[in-house]
Enzyme design. Sequence first.
Site, mmCIF file in Angstrom:
data_model
loop_
_atom_site.group_PDB
_atom_site.id
_atom_site.type_symbol
_atom_site.label_atom_id
_atom_site.label_comp_id
_atom_site.label_asym_id
_atom_site.label_seq_id
_atom_site.Cartn_x
_atom_site.Cartn_y
_atom_site.Cartn_z
ATOM 1 N N SER A 4 0.820 -1.215 0.000
ATOM 2 C CA SER A 4 0.000 0.000 0.000
ATOM 3 C C SER A 4 0.858 1.271 0.000
ATOM 4 C CB SER A 4 -0.903 0.002 1.236
ATOM 5 O OG SER A 4 -1.700 1.159 1.231
ATOM 6 N N GLY A 24 1.282 11.441 4.536
ATOM 7 C CA GLY A 24 0.111 11.921 5.270
ATOM 8 C C GLY A 24 -1.201 11.462 4.662
ATOM 9 N N ASN A 79 -5.248 -0.150 8.382
ATOM 10 C CA ASN A 79 -4.015 0.577 8.697
ATOM 11 C C ASN A 79 -4.169 1.289 10.037
ATOM 12 O OD1 ASN A 79 -1.813 2.236 8.803
ATOM 13 N ND2 ASN A 79 -2.254 3.342 6.910
ATOM 14 N N CYS A 121 -1.768 5.257 11.979
ATOM 15 C CA CYS A 121 -1.869 6.697 11.680
ATOM 16 C C CYS A 121 -1.698 7.529 12.940
ATOM 17 C CB CYS A 121 -3.238 7.041 11.117
ATOM 18 S SG CYS A 121 -3.701 6.005 9.794
ATOM 19 N N GLY A 130 11.219 -3.968 3.176
ATOM 20 C CA GLY A 130 12.555 -4.040 2.590
ATOM 21 C C GLY A 130 12.795 -5.118 1.565
ATOM 22 N N GLY A 142 7.180 -2.836 -1.329
ATOM 23 C CA GLY A 142 6.847 -1.413 -1.285
ATOM 24 C C GLY A 142 7.860 -0.551 -1.995
#
Length: 304
Positions: free
Chosen positions: A21, A72, A127, A130, A244, A265
């Site tokens: 994501s 963000g 998620n 945050c 990673g 990612g």
Amino acid sequence: MTELAVNLPGLQLKNPIMPASGCFGFGREYSDFYDLHQLGAVMMKAATGTLRFGNKTPRVAETSGGMLNAIGLQNPGVDKIIETEVPFLAKHQVPIIANVAGSTIEEYEKVAEAFNHTKSVHALELNISCPNVKEGGIQFGTDPEMAANVTRIVKEASNLPVYVKLSPNVSDIVSMAKAVEEAGADGLSMINTLSGMQIHLPSKRPLLANKTGGLSGPAIKPVAIRMIYEVKQHVSIPIIGMGGITTIDDVIEFLLAGASAVAVGTANFQNPFICPELIEQLPSALKKYGFTSVEEAIGKGHQA
Ligand SMILES: Cc1cc2nc3c(=O)[nH]c(=O)nc-3n(C[C@H](O)[C@H](O)[C@H](O)COP(=O)(O)O)c2cc1C
């Protein structure tokens, strides 16, 4: 023949490799490079209740062995994602995992509920990492009780399987994993980024406008492997592993640690073809290490 398929709650994966994501948007740019149908699944960029522009720039920085980001949660809002991005991805006939984010319990609930109205999303990735939440300012992802609470509410709001994405910014990852499993999580996704900072020498100030950011890339792989290995010993729900991954040996290492599937990612930014390349290399790598299927390799690093 090496068997690459893995069946997880809500997800029949033809192979265990998917983009993580926030590192693949909603797949549009990457679909110019290759057929997204090859992917095991796609983890979409975070969805929040309404449009978010994200943090001020600079919001990414390169580090040795990785990168820092403080995007963000920039996204067009859940309704727009359902209206435009989900149908685009659905055309590629690839399992879709929607990343659910929010600042309050109510926002998480709203976003999760909204995804019930599309038939093309197969699972939710919750998620809980945050910062700046309304309730006491504590991160959902660092308090087992809050994590369990938001998991329970999202499970009630959604008819889709829920994979809770754990934050590595805790001293006891096992208690976080156990809390969300008990609250009804169908799976785990781990790890999110590690909190970090870089100082810009000429200005003598933090480089990122947000000051802190999330560290990702090869630098965090040993942390991810350790956390997945520890968690695997204490939960029975499946784990989608990330942190990673850049090579096929990394993929095998995550499977051995206990991941049932993996997400890539930061490596997508360096090599947009990384996911299809790893998928192509997987059969011979499994064979090299003595496996005839992905299933056979999962958790094998735990043998005495
Ligand atoms: C630029 C960027 C944006 C990200 N956005 C999200 C996001 O929206 N939601 C989320 O759950 N994780 C997000 N992540 C975290 C990644 O999905 C992944 O968990 C983390 O980067 C570790 O994997 P990697 O080292 O392969 O990048 C983001 C990471 C990066 C680098």
